[in-house]
Design a protein around this motif. Structure first.
Motif, short mmCIF file in Angstrom:
data_model
loop_
_atom_site.label_atom_id
_atom_site.label_comp_id
_atom_site.label_asym_id
_atom_site.label_seq_id
_atom_site.Cartn_x
_atom_site.Cartn_y
_atom_site.Cartn_z
N LEU A 79 -16.72 15.37 -60.40
CA LEU A 79 -15.72 15.24 -61.45
C LEU A 79 -16.15 15.33 -62.63
CD1 LEU A 79 -13.85 12.50 -59.41
CD2 LEU A 79 -13.53 14.80 -59.28
N VAL A 80 -16.93 16.15 -63.16
CA VAL A 80 -17.42 16.36 -64.52
C VAL A 80 -16.21 17.62 -64.81
CG1 VAL A 80 -18.87 16.78 -66.41
CG2 VAL A 80 -19.67 15.58 -64.52
N ALA A 81 -15.03 17.44 -65.29
CA ALA A 81 -14.11 18.34 -65.13
C ALA A 81 -12.97 17.96 -66.32
CB ALA A 81 -13.50 18.76 -63.86
N PRO A 82 -12.24 18.75 -66.73
CA PRO A 82 -11.42 18.65 -67.83
C PRO A 82 -10.25 17.61 -67.14
CG PRO A 82 -11.52 20.93 -67.67
CD PRO A 82 -12.37 20.40 -66.57
N GLY A 83 -10.18 16.56 -68.06
CA GLY A 83 -8.88 15.55 -67.78
C GLY A 83 -9.91 14.37 -67.37
N PHE A 84 -10.91 14.31 -66.88
CA PHE A 84 -11.77 13.14 -66.43
C PHE A 84 -12.74 12.73 -67.45
CE2 PHE A 84 -10.94 15.30 -62.68
CZ PHE A 84 -10.71 14.27 -61.72
N ARG A 85 -12.66 11.19 -67.60
CA ARG A 85 -13.37 10.48 -68.65
C ARG A 85 -14.90 10.36 -68.09
NH1 ARG A 85 -10.48 5.43 -70.10
NH2 ARG A 85 -11.78 4.66 -68.30
N ILE A 86 -15.82 10.50 -68.87
CA ILE A 86 -17.32 10.28 -68.34
C ILE A 86 -17.91 9.48 -69.46
CG2 ILE A 86 -17.65 12.49 -67.12
CD1 ILE A 86 -18.69 13.70 -69.67
N ALA A 87 -17.35 8.47 -70.02
CA ALA A 87 -17.76 7.47 -70.61
C ALA A 87 -18.71 6.20 -70.00
CB ALA A 87 -16.55 6.67 -71.31
N GLU A 88 -19.38 5.71 -70.82
CA GLU A 88 -20.47 4.50 -70.36
C GLU A 88 -19.67 3.66 -69.25
OE1 GLU A 88 -22.22 2.80 -73.81
OE2 GLU A 88 -23.99 4.46 -73.54
N GLN A 89 -18.44 3.25 -69.47
CA GLN A 89 -17.95 2.28 -68.59
C GLN A 89 -17.62 2.99 -67.09
OE1 GLN A 89 -16.54 3.36 -71.43
NE2 GLN A 89 -14.51 3.23 -71.50
N ASP A 90 -17.64 4.48 -67.21
CA ASP A 90 -16.95 5.05 -65.93
C ASP A 90 -18.44 5.65 -65.21
OD1 ASP A 90 -14.11 5.31 -66.32
OD2 ASP A 90 -14.90 6.17 -68.28
N VAL A 91 -19.31 6.26 -66.08
CA VAL A 91 -20.44 6.97 -65.31
C VAL A 91 -21.79 6.73 -65.90
CG1 VAL A 91 -18.86 8.96 -64.24
CG2 VAL A 91 -20.19 9.23 -66.44
N ALA A 92 -21.70 5.51 -66.59
CA ALA A 92 -23.14 5.16 -67.33
C ALA A 92 -23.42 5.97 -68.10
CB ALA A 92 -23.94 4.88 -66.08
N THR A 93 -24.80 6.55 -68.27
CA THR A 93 -25.25 7.18 -69.52
C THR A 93 -25.19 8.66 -69.17
OG1 THR A 93 -27.24 5.40 -69.46
CG2 THR A 93 -27.50 7.66 -70.51
N THR A 94 -24.74 9.15 -70.30
CA THR A 94 -24.53 10.61 -70.54
C THR A 94 -25.08 11.03 -71.93
OG1 THR A 94 -22.25 10.67 -71.20
CG2 THR A 94 -22.46 10.91 -68.79
N ALA A 95 -25.02 12.35 -72.14
CA ALA A 95 -25.67 12.90 -73.34
C ALA A 95 -24.59 12.69 -74.33
CB ALA A 95 -25.89 14.35 -73.47
N SER A 96 -23.14 12.80 -74.11
CA SER A 96 -21.97 12.73 -75.06
C SER A 96 -21.71 11.11 -75.30
CB SER A 96 -20.65 13.34 -74.26
OG SER A 96 -20.37 12.56 -73.01
N ALA A 97 -22.32 10.11 -74.33
CA ALA A 97 -22.12 8.97 -74.70
C ALA A 97 -23.20 8.30 -75.45
CB ALA A 97 -22.50 8.12 -73.34
N LEU A 98 -24.27 8.93 -75.54
CA LEU A 98 -25.43 8.84 -76.49
C LEU A 98 -24.89 9.14 -78.17
CD1 LEU A 98 -28.59 9.47 -74.65
CD2 LEU A 98 -27.40 7.19 -74.66
N VAL A 99 -24.26 10.29 -77.86
CA VAL A 99 -23.69 11.04 -79.33
C VAL A 99 -22.84 9.80 -79.93
CG1 VAL A 99 -22.51 12.74 -80.42
CG2 VAL A 99 -24.27 13.34 -78.57
N ARG A 100 -21.80 9.30 -79.05
CA ARG A 100 -20.94 8.41 -79.77
C ARG A 100 -21.59 7.29 -80.17
NH1 ARG A 100 -18.37 10.21 -75.35
NH2 ARG A 100 -18.68 8.42 -74.04
N VAL A 110 -13.54 11.97 -72.96
CA VAL A 110 -12.80 12.76 -71.86
C VAL A 110 -13.19 14.28 -72.00
CG1 VAL A 110 -10.53 13.19 -70.95
CG2 VAL A 110 -10.64 10.93 -71.99
N VAL A 111 -13.33 14.79 -71.06
CA VAL A 111 -13.57 16.34 -70.97
C VAL A 111 -12.41 16.99 -71.04
CG1 VAL A 111 -14.72 18.19 -69.78
CG2 VAL A 111 -15.61 15.85 -69.19
N ARG A 112 -12.41 17.77 -72.18
CA ARG A 112 -11.36 18.56 -72.57
C ARG A 112 -11.20 20.09 -72.26
NH1 ARG A 112 -7.44 15.16 -72.33
NH2 ARG A 112 -7.60 13.38 -73.73
N VAL A 113 -12.66 20.58 -72.38
CA VAL A 113 -12.83 22.30 -72.15
C VAL A 113 -14.31 22.25 -71.40
CG1 VAL A 113 -13.15 24.64 -73.07
CG2 VAL A 113 -11.51 22.64 -74.46
N ARG A 114 -14.07 22.95 -70.49
CA ARG A 114 -15.37 23.26 -69.59
C ARG A 114 -15.41 24.74 -69.40
NH1 ARG A 114 -16.54 21.25 -63.79
NH2 ARG A 114 -16.28 23.43 -63.31
#
Length: 625
Positions: free
Chosen positions: A109-130, A90-94
């Motif tokens: 919708l890459v904004a605070p309060g929105f989840r950008i995990a793999e089940q939501d928007v597929a591949t992101t840099a933060s998902a690779l870190v996790r 979940v994006v907490r600060v931007r």
């Protein structure tokens, strides 16, 4: 075929076939594995990020705010945005250095309060870190989601001593940004993550050192009779403070703990009427760690003695906030007396300020009680005014590690076993808050059962702070809940929303920010005026419903009057209540004394000029010269 084109072609095949298979040598293995996980999770590439809510105090939000703001001071030419993503994705600060990129991120919708995990928007840099626990990057078409294919990301984990999922700092740019190489983004993300981690580790020790340093400085330089410093958990006091009578020390300590619990700057200079009869001039300074308030230091010395009859007790002032005058007032009486006593004028100014801002008094009383952990409160007010929210909010500020339990009295059965196991808990010495909702709904038998349980509970060594909530404007001791009134030390009346017109605009903006997750959404001045003119029979609950309606219709941008529901424009002006009549009377008297000068009238009343102007408009007070 170049590398970028090969990755883009592979991504198109995966989107169409919903199967990864052999994507060729152009796609990095770590990206291909993320694509496969996303497909296995059933990601819907036709949808954007999922809104899950915004927690301003969660994780390393305060530290990220400070580090990101400091970084962006000289980074306007980088054309990037920096994000803090928590362990759940979940994006907490931007923070944004480029307005065009900020608008683009809002749109996807890459904004605070929105989840950008793999089940939501597929591949992101933060998902690779996790997934890997290491720094990662995702460039352009490596984003499987088509809405993100024009972004380039680099992410680094925030160092932590816990085993929880890592928080991630992400640096985002547009693919077309000149000079934005992946190596530069990765270096910036790693450095920002390191700084956030250091701030998190040093948070508690740094705040304590700052409070001690300010306390020592005030003791050495101020020349005050006594000095008191607190952060809500620890308290420092000078020898002069310890020499005060015990009741005076308790009064000043409650005042300081209330300021710390409110987590906001108190008035810099004020007076304190102490139980022993003396009056002290008090100067309060705020200790800040960046933008966060970490403590307060108060110093005081004896001021001019208060004349007999001029001192108004807390009980008298509290009563004055709810009872209108019964006789016709002479608004020019004090105006004719040009030599009114200064001390009496100061006492009257404080009483007027509490009359005109009843919610501030209620919040301060609740903060002092929950911080002390020794006094039980009865909160009285109309349904929906936020009694439970006020109690829980102040408790969380005073005791972040404490536990809260809510007991709905309307659901207590008329028979059954004792209630004590339900409300005691097993948290040892941890601060606890027990909220008794809807006390007015208790039946006779249920009230007796609850009374028996509370009698044992409040006698235990580590008893919780008990807060009862009654959804009526006044207390009726003849009702079944009257049996429980002996357990409460103080009664605090929480005013209805219609009595808070001067702060309604700020309150609406705060609620809107909380509900929108920090998106670029604001209220126009026309909308604020409409909200101030509405009677709000449903109080805060109705305000939240109205703002949810607005967010559903307008996710981003400036809210205009046509975006509000039609109910906000209906209904005439309500009949003036006793409290409003008392407020109107005291404003008229102040205007007479000031010869119509609103600046001086606001000074006499102890409130801001803007608050006075709004109340004059709300009450329809004519010009007084």
């Amino acid at each position: 075929m170049d590398t970028g084109a090969g990755v883009e072609a592979a991504a198109r095949r995966v989107r169409h076939a919903r199967h990864v298979g052999d994507v060729g040598a152009h796609v990095r293995p770590v990206v291909a594995e993320s694509w496969q996980r996303s497909v296995d999770l059933g990601v819907d590439l036709a949808r954007s990020a999922t809104y899950v809510g915004h927690e301003p105090g969660a994780a390393a939000v305060a530290e990220a705010d400070e580090v990101f703001d400091r970084f962006l001071v000289g980074a306007d030419d980088l054309g990037c945005s920096v994000l803090l993503v928590d362990g759940d994705g979940v994006v907490r600060v931007r923070r944004d250095a480029c307005p065009d990129l900020a608008a683009l991120l809002d749109a996807v919708l890459v904004a605070p309060g929105f989840r950008i995990a793999e089940q939501d928007v597929a591949t992101t840099a933060s998902a690779l870190v996790r997934a890997t626990g290491r720094a990662a990057r995702v460039d352009g078409p490596e984003h499987l989601h088509p809405d993100l294919a024009h972004l380039a990301e680099a992410a680094a984990p925030v160092p932590s001593d816990t085993d929880a999922a890592p928080q991630t700092v992400v640096v985002v740019t547009h693919l077309s940004t000149p000079g934005g190489t992946s190596a530069l983004r990765a270096a910036v993300a790693a450095e920002l993550a390191r700084q956030v981690g250091e701030c998190v580790r040093d948070r508690g020790h740094r705040a304590g050192r700052m409070l001690h340093a300010r306390f020592d400085d005030v003791c050495a330089r101020s020349g005050a009779e006594w000095v008191l410093a607190t952060d809500g958990r620890a308290t420092l006091c000078s020898p002069g403070f310890r020499a005060l009578p015990r009741e005076d020390r308790d009064h000043l300590l409650d005042r300081a703990l209330a300021d710390a619990a409110l987590a906001e700057p108190p008035p810099a200079g004020s007076t304190a009427d102490l139980p022993s009869g003396r009056r002290d001039d008090v100067v309060t300074s705020v200790v800040r760690d960046g933008r966060a308030v970490v403590g307060h230091v108060s110093s005081g010395r004896r001021s001019v003695p208060v004349p007999v009859g001029a001192l108004a007790t807390d009980a008298m002032r509290r009563q004055g906030s709810h009872v209108a005058p019964t006789a016709r007032r002479d608004f020019a009486a004090d105006f004719r007396d040009a030599h009114a006593d200064g001390a009496a004028a100061e006492v009257r100014r404080r009483a007027n300020r509490e009359l005109l801002s009843p919610y501030l008094r209620a919040r301060r009383d609740v903060a002092a009680a929950v911080a002390a952990r020794t006094r039980h409160l009865l909160l009285v007010g109309e349904p929906g005014v936020g009694k439970q929210t006020l109690a829980v909010e102040q408790f969380r500020r005073s005791h972040p590690s404490g536990t809260v339990q809510v007991l709905d009295c309307a659901r207590i059965a008329e028979s059954g076993g004792p209630l004590l196991p339900t409300v005691r808990g097993t948290d040892g010495d941890r601060p606890r808050l027990l909220v008794l909702r809807r006390l007015a709904m208790l039946g006779s038998v249920a009230a007796r059962r609850l009374d028996e349980s509370l009698r044992v509970l409040v006698a235990t060594p580590a008893a919780p702070t008990v807060v009862g909530c009654i959804d009526t404007p006044s207390v009726d001791a003849t009702r079944p809940y009257g049996l429980l009134l002996r357990h409460f030390h103080d009664t605090v009346r929480v005013p209805a929303l219609r009595y808070r017109a001067d702060e309604l605009g700020q309150l609406a903006r705060s609620v809107l920010h909380s509900l929108s997750g920090g998106r670029s959404l604001s209220l126009s001045m026309q909308v604020v005026r409409v909200l101030e003119g509405y009677a709000w029979p449903g109080n805060l609950r109705e305000l939240e419903d109205v703002l949810r309606y607005v967010i559903a219709r307008k996710p981003v941008g400036v809210v205009q009057a046509p975006d509000l529901p039609s109910s906000c424009f209906t209904g005439g002006a309500p009949r003036m209540s006793m409290l409003e009549a008392a407020q109107c009377d005291v404003i008229i008297q102040a205007l007479y004394e000031a010869r119509g000068n609103r600046y001086q009238a606001a000074e006499l009343l102890g409130i801001a000029r803007s608050s006075l102007y709004r109340k004059i408009d709300a009450f329809g007070i004519s010009y007084i010269g």
